[in-house]
Design a protein around this motif. Structure first.
Motif, mmCIF file in Angstrom:
data_model
loop_
_atom_site.group_PDB
_atom_site.id
_atom_site.type_symbol
_atom_site.label_atom_id
_atom_site.label_comp_id
_atom_site.label_asym_id
_atom_site.label_seq_id
_atom_site.Cartn_x
_atom_site.Cartn_y
_atom_site.Cartn_z
ATOM 1 N N MET A 137 0.817 -1.216 0.000
ATOM 2 C CA MET A 137 0.000 0.000 0.000
ATOM 3 C C MET A 137 0.844 1.255 0.000
ATOM 4 N N ALA A 188 1.913 3.017 -2.339
ATOM 5 C CA ALA A 188 1.607 4.024 -3.346
ATOM 6 C C ALA A 188 0.437 4.887 -2.930
ATOM 7 N N ASP A 189 -0.138 4.602 -1.788
ATOM 8 C CA ASP A 189 -1.295 5.355 -1.333
ATOM 9 C C ASP A 189 -0.836 6.694 -0.785
ATOM 10 N N GLU A 190 -1.340 7.760 -1.302
ATOM 11 C CA GLU A 190 -0.911 9.033 -0.738
ATOM 12 C C GLU A 190 -2.112 9.928 -0.553
ATOM 13 N N VAL A 191 -1.893 10.948 0.215
ATOM 14 C CA VAL A 191 -2.965 11.905 0.447
ATOM 15 C C VAL A 191 -3.281 12.586 -0.867
ATOM 16 N N GLN A 192 -4.532 12.737 -1.101
ATOM 17 C CA GLN A 192 -4.907 13.287 -2.394
ATOM 18 C C GLN A 192 -4.737 14.794 -2.368
#
Lengths: 682, 325
Positions: free
Chosen positions: A353, A355-359
């Motif tokens: 996970m 690659a999950d970043e704050v949008q």
């Protein structure tokens, strides 16, 4: 005992000097009984037995004189056997004086009669050897009131003239003064003297930090030992001390001195009991401040050591904080569900996970001019921070566009303020400015160096300009192949103080010195780096000379030589760095000459950081200037330079200055040798 | 140990032509497995999962957005639209896509209905009614109203609900999430609330309940997903919660076997969590606009299970995730 004075003297000399005399004669065959260790123990035991006999005799009604014993003790201490003698003497004395009043009188009488010239040695040894103020007061009684030399040593010499003693010694001494009502006026007197010393502005400037720390500790300790009515009496003195003393402490450029000033000021104001005004500062605690605050708390009562002579009496380390029994291991995280559920949950392995970043609500700009536009005109905090973050990368990638807008961009960045409290503002701004200076060095450096001397900038902006110049020069001079992630003097989460190039600098100089030592190397583990042209050499002059242009012209908002010595110190370290990086550049010779001329006048500046900067510049010149021109340049001033450096290395107050002076001397010697003996020295 | 990169969708269904509000699988049948989708343009697409093409398109809401699709006993499709109606459609081969019955709900809100099947000929439908905070339960196909659930306190609009039949006990239970962030548990037969829980500071956007484990989960406009459980006395107890990077959840769904939970997020991503302790398992990126719905299939064979997700970018992605046993 024979009454003749001369016989006494000879006897005294032989008694005390027996170890040296026998060692002289018998040399390597001296029996162990005549070595100082055993002999002094024997001497101490003999003194004790004499004292016992004296006590017995006094009880029997006979008069005794302890003059000779006192002289023996004094001479032994003066000759350097203090520790050995008191190791045995002090615990036995303290044990005897505990129970027996006669012993107290005897021991006090013994010490009173020690001749003045040896009094200091005896008192020093005794104070260091006992384990607390009560013991000391039992052993020496009111000697401080009766003997002027002892009084001088205890109230003046220990507190103001020496500063190598440990905290326990201070506690013993001042506690001793505080114990007896007759001695308390001396405590008040000591406090007054300490206040005066602490608040003296020239003392703050010209004494070492260690001495100031010692005086502060003594001040705080005596303050904590005074009772409230006595503090009332000293109100005026304390207030004066606090106000003027704190002013000169806070004015200092050395962080440690400022912290000491803050801690002491707070403590004094607490004790002065003005309910309304209580000083309180915000500062970070470190070991020193904690020590200072610790010393005001009453010491732990140490147990009396048993009177065995084998036990080492030298002050046992303070018990300090008890080792808390390790807290029972807190129960392992009990899962809310019963154990059976744990198994099936663990079967499912998570995917990656990362690659999950704050949008982001707004996307970063992709073009340099968009970025510039965003920084100039946008009101949206997210957009401004996105632009600032992207600036560095964009500048480095789009070189031709950067060259068109470099000066304008620098102007915008220099005048930018942290309007939206962005936590990484300083970091990104500095990276962007350095990127600009690296991509388009000549116009940007011209701009920054001109602005440095312009009106109406605040100190922080001028320091920023210097930092950017220094970092850009570093990056330009680094070979391209070894360029890792560009380091910055400002870390990602920024501290509020101006960054200090000092540590990095010293490492560089030391490395250079180390690199000149010959090593039998094991062979390169990696292939040597490819040679690339030095990008800094052609532009070194643009970075360096404009900074030297108008330093002596004071302006309304900027007085480099006067009150803004903070900027002067930073300017000197920047110039030193620029000089150092210009090694092998053709313009290095002129740079070296100009720099030496500039710093020559600043050698004796009152501010330590300025002096440190001067020494760094001199180091840099010695390292970077080619040695022939160095010799030519210095030829007239060679003797003067050496004399000045030697003087600084001996007597300067600041430890860093002393070290740098020594390094300068070493470098100067090396260059001289290289020039004068070109064949033998490679 | 390097974690595996997240899986890609098995396939993506295009052609809806509007944002996909709701999805429903019907795969436990001899015929081809079907996926029903409701779109904002008022169309219900019936996708054949073997050919991956829409078999039929049902238009019955006059262009109003379809916010919920379900099936009633395999023969009838239910669709709820924002035209204040629930339409019933027959699903056999012969008859075309025409509405055979419709139900007036009167609700102008966004609360999706919930269906409880009580046998081949009787079901309960719970829906939000004209009065925004009221939930009505009706029996189908007889259209007999069963009860009306109205909270005493002002909780705002009812946002989402679910009705189920517990194993023990007599009547069905219903849990509803309201605009003020609280979750209420109702006893349907007696028509009164049993317990309430203040779960979120923002309106509860979606919830799901797992009757097998007596645990439920709710999501709202903030970045926390909270789970709660029913204890023996029918009281709602707060349990684990998990923080997300970006706020906003459109729909939550617990898989039938109770192993994983899927969350459709406003940040274009589908997040998968372990159901036991809300452990984050995967973040699936495929869509380019906010997710509106996510659902699991009801395949009998666990290895064939699928997850479908619909998004505002008008695509439906089908995933096969955590299917090995």
């Amino acid at each position: 005992m024979a009454d003749s004075l001369q016989v006494r003297e000879v006897l005294l000399g032989r008694l005390v000097g027996l170890p040296s005399l026998t060692a002289n004669k018998l040399q390597t065959k001296t029996p162990p009984a005549f070595m100082p260790q055993q002999y002094c123990t024997h001497l101490a035991n003999t003194i004790l037995s004499v004292l016992e006999k004296t006590c017995k005799a006094l009880r029997g009604g006979q008069d005794c004189s302890l003059g000779f014993v006192g002289q023996v003790l004094g001479k032994a201490c003066a000759q350097g056997h203090t520790a050995l003698v008191f190791r045995t003497l002090a615990p036995r004395l303290s044990a005897h004086t505990l129970s027996d009043a006669l012993w107290r009188r005897v021991s006090a009488k013994l010490l009173e009669n020690i001749p003045d010239r040896w009094m200091e040695a005896v008192v020093t040894g005794l104070v260091q050897a006992v384990n607390g103020p009560e013991t000391l007061s039992r052993i020496i009684g009111n000697i401080v009131l009766k003997n002027p030399k002892a009084r001088f040593v205890i109230t003046h010499k220990f507190l103001l003239l020496q500063y190598h003693h440990k905290d326990c010694v201070l506690r013993t001494l001042l506690g001793y003064l505080a114990q007896d009502d007759e001695r308390r006026p001396l405590l008040a007197q000591a406090l007054r003297a300490l206040c005066q010393a602490w608040s003296n502005s020239s003392a703050v400037k010209h004494t070492t930090v260690e001495q100031q720390l010692y005086v502060s500790k003594a001040l705080l300790l005596s303050l904590s030992l005074l009772r409230p009515p006595e503090i009332e009496q000293q109100q005026e003195v304390l207030r004066q001390c606090m106000l003027s003393g704190m002013q000169c402490h806070l004015d200092s450029t050395v962080l440690r001195v400022r912290r000491i000033g803050m801690v002491v000021g707070e403590s004094i104001s607490q004790h002065m009991d003005t309910a309304t005004a209580r000083l309180s500062f915000q500062y970070e605690h470190d070991d020193e401040t904690r020590d200072l605050l610790e010393i005001m708390k009453p010491a732990e009562i140490k147990p009396e050591p048993s009177p065995e002579p084998e036990i080492d009496v030298r002050s046992s380390p303070e018990p300090g904080v008890d080792m808390r029994s390790s807290s029972p291991p807190h129960p392992s995280n009990a899962a809310a569900q019963p154990d059976s559920d744990l198994d099936s949950d663990d079967e499912l392995t998570p995917y990656d996970m990362s690659a999950d970043e704050v949008q982001q609500k707004c996307s970063p700009p992709r073009y340099l001019r968009d970025c510039l536009d965003g920084l100039l005109t946008s009101e949206d905090p997210e957009r401004v921070s996105a632009c600032l973050q992207a600036a560095d990368g964009l500048v480095r990638r789009h070189i031709s566009t950067t060259k068109e807008v470099s000066v304008e961009f620098s102007k915008v960045l220099l005048h930018m303020e942290d309007k939206y409290s962005n936590p990484n503002f300083l970091f990104h701004r500095q990276r962007a400015m350095v990127a600009l200076a690296v991509t388009d060095p000549i116009p940007v450096s011209e701009y920054l160096t001109t602005e440095f001397y312009s009106l109406n900038y605040n100190l922080r902006q001028r320091l920023d300009m210097l930092e950017v110049i220094a970092l850009a020069a570093q990056e330009l001079s680094r070979p391209v192949s070894s360029k890792s992630v560009a380091t910055s003097a400002v870390s990602l989460v920024t501290p509020l103080e101006p960054s200090n190039d000092l540590k990095h600098w010293r490492q560089v100089v030391e490395e250079r010195i180390k690199s000149k030592t010959r090593r039998f190397c094991k062979g390169p583990s990696q292939p040597p780096p490819k040679a690339t042209p030095n990008l800094y050499a052609p532009v070194a002059g643009y970075f360096f000379f404009p900074l030297l242009k108008s330093y002596d012209r004071p302006q309304v908002t900027f007085d480099l030589m006067g009150s803004d010595h903070l900027v002067l110190a930073q300017l000197l370290s920047t110039l030193g760095l620029l000089m150092h990086l210009a090694i092998h550049a053709p313009v290095a010779t002129q740079m070296g000459k100009a720099l030496l001329d500039f710093v020559w006048a600043l050698r004796f500046h009152f501010d330590q950081s300025v002096r440190r900067g001067v020494l760094m510049c001199v180091c840099a010149v010695f390292l970077a200037m080619p040695s022939q021109s160095l010799l030519q340049e210095l030829s007239e001033d060679l003797i003067d330079t050496r004399a000045w450096l030697a003087d600084v290395a001996e007597t300067d107050v600041d430890a860093d200055c002393r070290n740098l002076a020594v390094q300068c001397l070493v470098l100067q010697e090396r260059s001289l040798k290289k020039e004068l003996n070109p064949e033998t020295h490679k | 140990m390097m974690a595996r990169p997240p899986p890609d969708p098995q396939y993506i269904l295009r052609g809806v032509g509007a944002a996909v509000n709701t999805l429903y699988f019907s795969c436990n049948r001899p015929d081809p497995p079907l996926l029903f989708s409701g779109s904002t343009k008022g169309a219900v697409h019936i996708w054949n999962l073997n050919t991956r093409r829409p078999e039929k398109v049902l238009e019955g809401h006059g262009g109003s957005s379809v916010i919920w699709v379900n099936t009633l006993s395999r023969e009838t499709v239910l669709s709820q639209g924002r035209d204040m109606r629930v339409c019933l459609w027959p699903l056999s081969e012969g008859r075309g896509g025409e509405v055979c019955d419709s139900l007036y709900t009167g609700s102008v809100g966004f609360c999706q209905c919930s269906l409880l099947s009580r046998g081949p000929s009787s079901s309960l439908l719970a829906y939000a009614s004209e009065q925004m905070e009221e939930v009505k339960v009706m029996e189908l196909p007889s259209n007999v109203p069963v009860c009306s659930l109205k909270p005493d306190k002002k909780l705002g609009m009812v946002m989402c609900l679910k009705i189920w039949q517990p194993d023990a006990g007599e009547g069905p239970l219903l849990v509803a999430g309201y605009e003020d962030g609280s979750v209420l548990l109702w006893d349907v037969t007696q028509g009164r609330p049993l317990s309430s829980l203040s779960a979120h500071p923002e309106p509860v956007m979606c919830l799901d309940f797992d009757p097998g484990r007596q645990r439920g989960v709710s999501g709202s406009a903030e970045n926390t997903i909270r789970s709660w459980a029913l204890d023996g006395q029918q009281n709602l107890q707060q349990q684990e919660s998990v923080e997300l990077l970006n706020p906003g959840i459109s729909q939550l769904q617990v898989r039938g076997d109770g192993k994983i939970l899927a969350a459709a997020g406003w940040d274009h991503r589908i997040r998968v969590f372990g159901w036991k302790r809300l452990k984050p398992l995967a973040v699936l990126k495929c869509h380019t606009d906010m997710m509106l719905s996510v659902t699991f299939s009801d395949h009998a064979d666990p290895t064939k299970r699928l997850m479908a997700a619909g998004s505002k970018d008008q695509r439906i992605s089908i995933w096969s995730i955590y299917n090995q046993n």
